[in-house]
Scaffold this active site. Sequence first.
Site, PDB file in Angstrom:
ATOM      1  CD  GLU A   1      -0.156  -4.968   6.064  1.00 20.23           C
ATOM      2  OE1 GLU A   1      -0.426  -3.755   6.093  1.00 20.23           O
ATOM      3  OE2 GLU A   1       0.016  -5.617   4.999  1.00 20.23           O
TER       4      GLU A   1
ATOM      5  CG  HIS B   1      -3.144  -2.916   3.988  1.00 25.22           C
ATOM      6  ND1 HIS B   1      -2.168  -2.260   4.702  1.00 25.22           N
ATOM      7  CD2 HIS B   1      -3.821  -1.956   3.321  1.00 25.22           C
ATOM      8  CE1 HIS B   1      -2.253  -0.960   4.487  1.00 25.22           C
ATOM      9  NE2 HIS B   1      -3.257  -0.751   3.652  1.00 25.22           N
TER      10      HIS B   1
ATOM     11  CB  CYS C   1      -0.980  -0.022   1.160  1.00 20.96           C
ATOM     12  SG  CYS C   1      -2.343   1.163   0.974  1.00 20.96           S
TER      13      CYS C   1
END
Length: 290
Positions: free
Chosen positions: A251, A249, A100
């Site tokens: 994560e 994202h 991002c």
Amino acid sequence: MTIAITVGVLALQGAFHEHIQLLRQAVAQLDTECAVAWEILEVRTATELDRCDALIIPGGESTTVSLVAARSNLLEPLRDFVKYNLSIPRVHRKPTWGTCAGLILLAESANRTKKGGQELIGGLDVRVNRNYFGRQTESFEADLDLPFLSHDDHSSAEPFRGFFIRAPVVEEILPSVMGEQTEEAEREGTVVAPGKDDTNRWTLPVEVMATLPGRSKRLAEKIEVAGLKEDIGDIIAVRQRNVFGTSFHPELTPDARIHIWWLRQVLEAVKVNETCTTPDNKLGQARSAW
């Protein structure tokens, strides 16, 4: 013999803690043919960066990360890490992954940006469109088809759940050039990464690693992507040489597959680097890796 690898996560702002947690999960699940001692390190200084064999630049506010990095005297060390590591000339650039905001920072060009409002690290010959999918309230989730995972014998072929939060998109693949993207610098509302007289750099094309079809708004002007079909969709993952970038994202999910895949790329790069530092160094081996 055990290979020691240090993976850093830039910890100036943003989702660095989430990346660290998922990296630890990935290390626990990673099955390698050789013994590897992984160290996961939060990076806030040039000294900590210098310890790293690879780096993740997490999502967050790209302008804030850029400003903090500049005030911490980290911007130039980051550029050296990604693009101009001359410890082994013409051979090795350290693996770097941006998610991002990290993708924005790793782009050679970013639009919808005020001149002087943000500095870029660079490394990917792409132009990114910041906040392409809209404001925070227009954030969304989507099941993603990621060919690099489905083609990986160690990974599941199931869709990957991606989170898009004020996400950028790769608007255009740029030509690979030595130094600065000068034509991009002339575009209104566009910033570019600074160039260097790097005679040790060679150029390789950008690989499109994943797209998102049919979700985005259409841009006002037609975007031509070099060598790609017009209906390819929005480019949300790219790789060039040692640099990997994703719009979304990974994560923010419990799914560690992309982190596992990337750690395998890191391991291969480190193994090549060690090979290239031996007396019978073969440049071709390194070129095939990055």
